[in-house]
Design a protein around this motif. Structure first.
Motif, PDB file in Angstrom:
ATOM      1  N   ALA A   1     -36.127  54.335  41.018  1.00 17.38           N
ATOM      2  CA  ALA A   1     -37.543  54.657  40.853  1.00 17.38           C
ATOM      3  C   ALA A   1     -37.774  56.158  40.941  1.00 17.38           C
ATOM      4  CB  ALA A   1     -38.362  53.938  41.930  1.00 17.38           C
ATOM      5  N   THR A   2     -37.045  56.822  41.822  1.00 17.37           N
ATOM      6  CA  THR A   2     -37.150  58.284  41.940  1.00 17.37           C
ATOM      7  C   THR A   2     -36.685  58.955  40.659  1.00 17.37           C
ATOM      8  OG1 THR A   2     -36.762  58.113  44.326  1.00 17.37           O
ATOM      9  CG2 THR A   2     -36.504  60.284  43.319  1.00 17.37           C
TER      10      THR A   2
ATOM     11  N   VAL B   1     -42.168  49.283  43.909  1.00 18.13           N
ATOM     12  CA  VAL B   1     -40.754  48.942  44.095  1.00 18.13           C
ATOM     13  C   VAL B   1     -40.474  48.390  45.487  1.00 18.13           C
ATOM     14  CG1 VAL B   1     -38.384  49.809  44.046  1.00 18.13           C
ATOM     15  CG2 VAL B   1     -40.067  50.691  42.418  1.00 18.13           C
TER      16      VAL B   1
ATOM     17  N   ARG C   1     -43.879  59.143  45.717  1.00 18.69           N
ATOM     18  CA  ARG C   1     -43.580  58.363  46.914  1.00 18.69           C
ATOM     19  C   ARG C   1     -44.491  57.150  47.044  1.00 18.69           C
ATOM     20  NH1 ARG C   1     -42.819  60.859  53.028  1.00 18.69           N
ATOM     21  NH2 ARG C   1     -42.143  58.899  54.018  1.00 18.69           N
TER      22      ARG C   1
ATOM     23  N   GLN D   1     -46.142  55.652  44.662  1.00 17.34           N
ATOM     24  CA  GLN D   1     -45.855  54.722  43.580  1.00 17.34           C
ATOM     25  C   GLN D   1     -44.579  53.939  43.842  1.00 17.34           C
ATOM     26  OE1 GLN D   1     -45.868  57.670  40.391  1.00 17.34           O
ATOM     27  NE2 GLN D   1     -47.791  56.822  39.594  1.00 17.34           N
ATOM     28  N   ARG D   2     -43.582  54.595  44.425  1.00 18.45           N
ATOM     29  CA  ARG D   2     -42.328  53.894  44.754  1.00 18.45           C
ATOM     30  C   ARG D   2     -42.587  52.780  45.765  1.00 18.45           C
ATOM     31  NH1 ARG D   2     -40.104  59.217  45.052  1.00 18.45           N
ATOM     32  NH2 ARG D   2     -40.036  59.061  47.341  1.00 18.45           N
TER      33      ARG D   2
ATOM     34  N   GLN E   1     -32.559  50.677  44.282  1.00 19.73           N
ATOM     35  CA  GLN E   1     -33.850  50.453  43.641  1.00 19.73           C
ATOM     36  C   GLN E   1     -34.768  51.660  43.835  1.00 19.73           C
ATOM     37  OE1 GLN E   1     -34.842  47.733  41.953  1.00 19.73           O
ATOM     38  NE2 GLN E   1     -33.125  46.352  42.343  1.00 19.73           N
ATOM     39  N   VAL E   2     -34.758  52.199  45.054  1.00 21.83           N
ATOM     40  CA  VAL E   2     -35.594  53.360  45.349  1.00 21.83           C
ATOM     41  C   VAL E   2     -35.080  54.581  44.597  1.00 21.83           C
ATOM     42  CG1 VAL E   2     -36.495  54.839  47.178  1.00 21.83           C
ATOM     43  CG2 VAL E   2     -36.122  52.399  47.616  1.00 21.83           C
TER      44      VAL E   2
ATOM     45  N   LEU F   1     -41.203  58.385  39.639  1.00 19.98           N
ATOM     46  CA  LEU F   1     -42.274  57.812  40.434  1.00 19.98           C
ATOM     47  C   LEU F   1     -42.458  58.606  41.726  1.00 19.98           C
ATOM     48  CD1 LEU F   1     -41.720  55.419  38.455  1.00 19.98           C
ATOM     49  CD2 LEU F   1     -42.281  53.884  40.349  1.00 19.98           C
TER      50      LEU F   1
END
Length: 242
Positions: free
Chosen positions: A141-142, A155, A148, A150-151, A137-138, A146
């Motif tokens: 998002a990266t 997320v 850091r 925002q993640r 998921q991370v 996104l």
């Protein structure tokens, strides 16, 4: 509040023998102490979890020592050590800087002490919850660009809370009951109010039972709020579909 609780249990307000306002003040003090201590604990828990998950030993080792020390020493011993050491350090500082003497009031000392103690438990709660978030998921998002912050906000945090809420609820319940320990440092909480009322009327057992019922009412309300939060953060999960 106290009178309504007693009436629901079949007891009259007269049975408080004029100590209703004292019990109400003690209840309010306990609630304030618990909520503020919770805020301090959550902040320390997030910082501690981030430190323990950091790749830097300079952050990871102190965080490990913090959680190991706090969880290995009884709360009562820690409360006395922190309360008296805070005042000693503050007195040494004011003497060195030639300032006027500053005395820490019992309420501030109670908030700092409980927050510091249970911050260690929240550290482990948040650390486990963060590790439970799928790494994919991370990474996704990266990949979407996104940052850091925002993640974490969009997320990690929502999914982390889903895993952390049972632990948060348990820590909150334990910390709420641990507020009874602050009476030893002179804070007029619910337990202290019940003791004063009981000693004045020679009905200590009776007023302690009333205090226990008030604690039960608070924990029952807390359970309701926690269940609502669990449903909210479980939205979209398999459990929510069920």
């Amino acid at each position: 509040m106290v009178e309504n609780l007693l009436q629901s249990l079949g007891l009259s307000a007269f049975s408080l023998q004029g100590f209703g306002p004292l019990l109400l003040q003690g209840t309010w003090m306990t609630l304030k102490l618990s909520v503020l201590s919770l805020a301090v604990s959550v902040v320390l828990g997030l910082l501690g979890a981030s430190a323990k998950l950091s790749s830097l030993k300079l952050l990871r080792i102190p965080a490990q020592l913090y959680t190991t020390l706090i969880r290995g020493v009884p709360d009562l011993v820690l409360m006395l050590l922190i309360f008296y050491s805070l005042q000693t350090w503050l007195t040494s500082l004011t003497d060195a800087m030639e300032w006027e003497y500053i005395e820490i009031d019992p309420f501030s000392a109670g908030v700092i002490t409980l927050g510091f103690i249970y911050g260690a438990y929240f550290t482990e709660t948040f650390r486990g919850a963060i590790l439970s978030v799928p790494r994919g998921q991370v990474e996704a998002a990266t990949a979407y660009g996104l940052k850091r912050g925002q993640r974490f906000r969009y997320v990690v945090f929502p999914q982390m809370m889903r895993f952390a809420l049972p632990g948060i609820g348990n820590n909150w319940m334990v910390m709420l009951k641990a507020t009874a320990l602050v009476s030893i440092i002179g804070l007029a909480d619910l337990v202290k109010a019940a003791q004063d009322a009981g000693k004045s009327t020679y009905q200590l057992f009776y007023f302690l039972v009333i205090a226990a019922l008030i604690y039960l009412a608070i924990t029952s309300a807390s359970n309701y709020v926690l269940r609502r939060l669990e449903r909210r953060y479980a939205a979209g999960s398999r459990e929510a579909v069920r």
